[in-house]
Every structure is written in structure tokens, then in C-alpha cells.
Design an enzyme around this catalytic site. Structure first.
Site, PDB file in Angstrom:
ATOM      1  N   ARG A   1      -9.472   9.086  -8.537  1.00  0.00           N
ATOM      2  CA  ARG A   1     -10.023  10.310  -7.975  1.00  0.00           C
ATOM      3  C   ARG A   1     -11.469  10.470  -8.434  1.00  0.00           C
ATOM      4  NH1 ARG A   1      -4.921  11.534 -10.190  1.00  0.00           N
ATOM      5  NH2 ARG A   1      -3.345  12.179  -8.648  1.00  0.00           N
TER       6      ARG A   1
ATOM      7  N   LYS B   1      -4.796  14.055 -13.760  1.00  0.00           N
ATOM      8  CA  LYS B   1      -4.350  15.444 -13.755  1.00  0.00           C
ATOM      9  C   LYS B   1      -3.431  15.702 -14.942  1.00  0.00           C
ATOM     10  CE  LYS B   1      -4.651  16.164  -8.748  1.00  0.00           C
ATOM     11  NZ  LYS B   1      -3.909  16.510  -7.517  1.00  0.00           N
TER      12      LYS B   1
ATOM     13  N   HIS C   1     -12.274  10.554  -1.697  1.00  0.00           N
ATOM     14  CA  HIS C   1     -10.812  10.555  -1.629  1.00  0.00           C
ATOM     15  C   HIS C   1     -10.318   9.617  -0.531  1.00  0.00           C
ATOM     16  CE1 HIS C   1      -7.530  12.513  -3.689  1.00  0.00           C
ATOM     17  NE2 HIS C   1      -6.873  12.626  -2.550  1.00  0.00           N
TER      18      HIS C   1
ATOM     19  N   ARG D   1      -9.934   6.312  -1.925  1.00  0.00           N
ATOM     20  CA  ARG D   1      -8.664   6.253  -2.655  1.00  0.00           C
ATOM     21  C   ARG D   1      -7.524   5.940  -1.684  1.00  0.00           C
ATOM     22  NH1 ARG D   1      -5.801   8.338  -7.132  1.00  0.00           N
ATOM     23  NH2 ARG D   1      -4.051   9.715  -6.675  1.00  0.00           N
TER      24      ARG D   1
ATOM     25  N   HIS E   1       0.269   9.002  -9.141  1.00  0.00           N
ATOM     26  CA  HIS E   1       1.111   9.945  -8.403  1.00  0.00           C
ATOM     27  C   HIS E   1       2.356  10.280  -9.224  1.00  0.00           C
ATOM     28  CE1 HIS E   1      -0.566   8.554  -4.246  1.00  0.00           C
ATOM     29  NE2 HIS E   1      -1.282   9.528  -4.759  1.00  0.00           N
TER      30      HIS E   1
ATOM     31  N   TYR F   1       1.302   6.330   2.531  1.00  0.00           N
ATOM     32  CA  TYR F   1       0.426   5.234   2.915  1.00  0.00           C
ATOM     33  C   TYR F   1       1.155   4.167   3.715  1.00  0.00           C
ATOM     34  CZ  TYR F   1      -2.515   7.620  -0.384  1.00  0.00           C
ATOM     35  OH  TYR F   1      -3.239   8.594  -1.034  1.00  0.00           O
TER      36      TYR F   1
END
Length: 317
Positions: free
Chosen positions: A164, A188, A263, A266, A289, A298
Site C-alpha cells: 500500500r 494496518k 492502489h 497493488r 490481507h 483478483y
């Protein structure tokens, strides 16, 4: 239980989100803004304390914001408000959670925007060529050429790792391990992961770190100087997310590929890895994730691309 005024627990909630949940500062700020907006509207409706809030009040608030905001914005605001009232219930601020049954607007499923592999190659070739053209004069670069070499390193790393933009701007030099060709990423919730990168990213990173970065630091004022940051702005401070977004847009335009965000790089990295036969759980770990279902999006992108190629090859209706 003493009646709590509407905003009385907001500061404590912000601290909880940052210190306990591990949310980033931008996320906490966005949640706080959405909740404050909700509480202002509730007050305009005559609600004064948290204990007074009902599901009907919250539905009225939701209907109010839906008049001026997209469904995606209403969904985000609803998530923030639900989180706030769940916190208040868990911390004995209220006896019942009025937001527990508040429904989130259903959003249409939108596939991530991605570059084709050919477009990604064109973009990487363009930034690498710019970096080569920047050259040096007797071992020294101009600020402009330093930044061209930096841009190549940024784009190569974004595409190589799928990180990210916030993770890239937070990187430090010591996070990069050239012997293993890996980078330690803080994602995150301050969760860390180690991600590999290939030769093109390694070459671009070394070209940036072995000269241009040092030159920018030497010119930096003490107020701007950031000796740890992997990527710097022209003034020697840690590069910001807006700067990264702007340089990605600029280079996409020069390379004549679709206008994309960091993004989208990504998304492109994930899609191309899966197209190349990478294991989905490995891609999940690489991207950071928390849920495999997020990574599975994806595979749908790959299927849609396959359908488009099929339609071109077999155009009969």
C-alpha cells in the site's frame, strides 16, 4: 448510569481505536469526523444524550446523509457509527446498542482496476528509461535527476511487492534486506510482514540509495532531514502519500497507459501473480490481507480479462 452527552466519549473512542484496535491515524480521523457529523444531526433532531438515541433516530440520520452522499460514503459512515455505539455498549456507556440492527447500504460489486501485464511493462520501462537518462555528471546528480531515479525505485517496488502507498511512505532504509531481496512492511494495525522483490526492483532501489538519496539529504535543512526514511521528497523529508499518488499519475500519462493510482498497481501485482500461477494464500500473505475472500477478488479480475481476450479472439455473437 449517568446520562452521557453525545460527544462525551468521542476522545476516549479515538484513543481506543488508535491504541487498542491499532487503526491508523487517518482511519481514526475519518471515523471521528463521520461520528461527529452523525451526532450533530442527532442533536438537530432534539437528541441530547447517548442513552436517548434509538434505531429510528439513526435511520433518520442515515436517510439525511444519503441525500448528499454516494452509497459508498453512507456505508463508510454507517460502519463508523456502528463501531462507536458498539464501543459505548462494551464500555458501559449505554445499556443498549441502538446501532446493532442498523443496515449498511448494499454496494454493487466493483472489480479492482488493473493494468494488463503489457501496460505494466510499458510503465516500468518508462520510469526505468527516465532514470537511466537522468545519468550523472562526475558522480553527482541534479535534484531533478535524483527524483527521476527515486520515482523508478518507488514504482518498481510498488509493483514488485503490491504494498500500500501508506506502507511505502512509512518504510525505513533498514527495512530493506538486499542479501535476501526482501522488505519488511508495517501494515494496518502495525502488523508486520516480510515480502520479497525481484531484480528490477533491487536494481532501482540500489540506484536510488547509493547516491541520489544521500545527495538530497545533504541539501536538506535540519527541519526537513529524515535520515531513516527510505524515500524522500525534494526537501529531504519523508515522502508523503499525496506525492506518491501524483508521481504515479504523472508517469502513467507519460507511458501512455491508463491513469491509475498506487492502489491500482497493488491490484495489478496481485492479479499478475495469480495469472502466473502463484498460490492464493501466498498472495494473501504478501498483500497483508486479513481475509482470503479479499484476495479472491483478483481471481474474478483474471476471469474477466480472460473473457475479454476470448471475445477478441472469437468475436462471433
Amino acid at each position: 448510569m449517568a446520562a452521557m452527552r453525545l460527544e462525551d466519549r468521542l476522545d476516549a473512542f479515538d484513543t481506543y481505536m488508535f491504541a487498542v484496535v491499532g487503526a491508523g491515524r487517518l482511519t481514526v480521523r475519518a471515523y471521528s469526523s463521520d461520528i461527529r457529523q452523525c451526532l450533530r444531526i442527532l442533536r438537530s433532531m432534539g437528541v441530547e444524550t447517548l442513552a436517548e438515541v434509538t434505531i429510528q433516530d439513526l435511520r433518520a440520520w442515515q436517510a439525511d446523509v444519503a441525500q448528499d452522499h454516494a452509497k459508498s460514503s453512507v456505508a463508510r459512515k454507517t460502519a463508523a457509527v456502528r463501531r462507536f455505539f458498539a464501543y459505548c455498549l462494551a464500555h458501559d456507556v449505554i445499556e443498549n446498542d441502538p446501532a446493532a440492527s442498523l443496515m449498511t447500504p448494499k454496494l454493487p460489486k466493483v472489480l479492482p482496476e488493473v493494468l494488463t501485464e503489457h501496460e505494466a511493462k510499458d510503465l516500468m520501462d518508462q520510469v526505468d528509461d527516465d532514470a537511466i537518462d537522468a545519468g550523472d555528471v562526475q558522480g553527482r546528480h541534479s535534484t531533478q535527476s535524483c527524483l527521476a531515479i527515486r520515482d523508478a525505485a518507488i514504482l518498481e517496488l510498488l509493483y514488485a511487492t503490491g504494498m500500500r502507498v501508506a506502507e511505502l511512505t512509512g518504510m525505513n532504509v533498514q527495512d530493506i534486506d538486499f542479501s535476501q531481496r526482501t522488505v519488511r512492511i508495517t501494515g494496518k494495525g502495525n502488523k508486520q510482514r516480510v515480502v520479497p522483490f525481484g531484480n528490477p526492483a533491487a536494481r532501482a532501489l540500489q540506484a536510488w540509495l547509493e547516491g541520489p538519496r544521500s545527495q538530497i539529504l545533504k541539501k536538506a535543512s535540519s527541519a526537513r532531514f529524515d535520515a531513516d526514511a527510505a524515500f524522500l521528497g525534494a526537501q529531504g523529508g519523508r515522502i508523503g502519500q499525496r506525492q506518491v499518488r501524483e508521481l504515479v499519475h504523472r508517469h502513467a500519462e507519460v507511458a501512455h497507459v491508463p491513469d491509475i493510482s498506487p492502489h491500482a498497481l497493488r491490484h495489478s501485482a496481485a492479479t499478475h501473480l495469480l495469472d502466473g500461477g502463484a498460490d492464493m494464500r501466498e498472495v494473501q500473505e504478501m498483500l497483508g490481507h486479513s481475509s482470503l475472500s479479499t484476495t479472491q477478488r483478483y481471481t474474478h479480475v483474471s476471469i474477466e480479462q480472460l473473457k475479454a481476450k476470448y471475445a477478441l479472439a472469437f468475436p462471433r455473437e
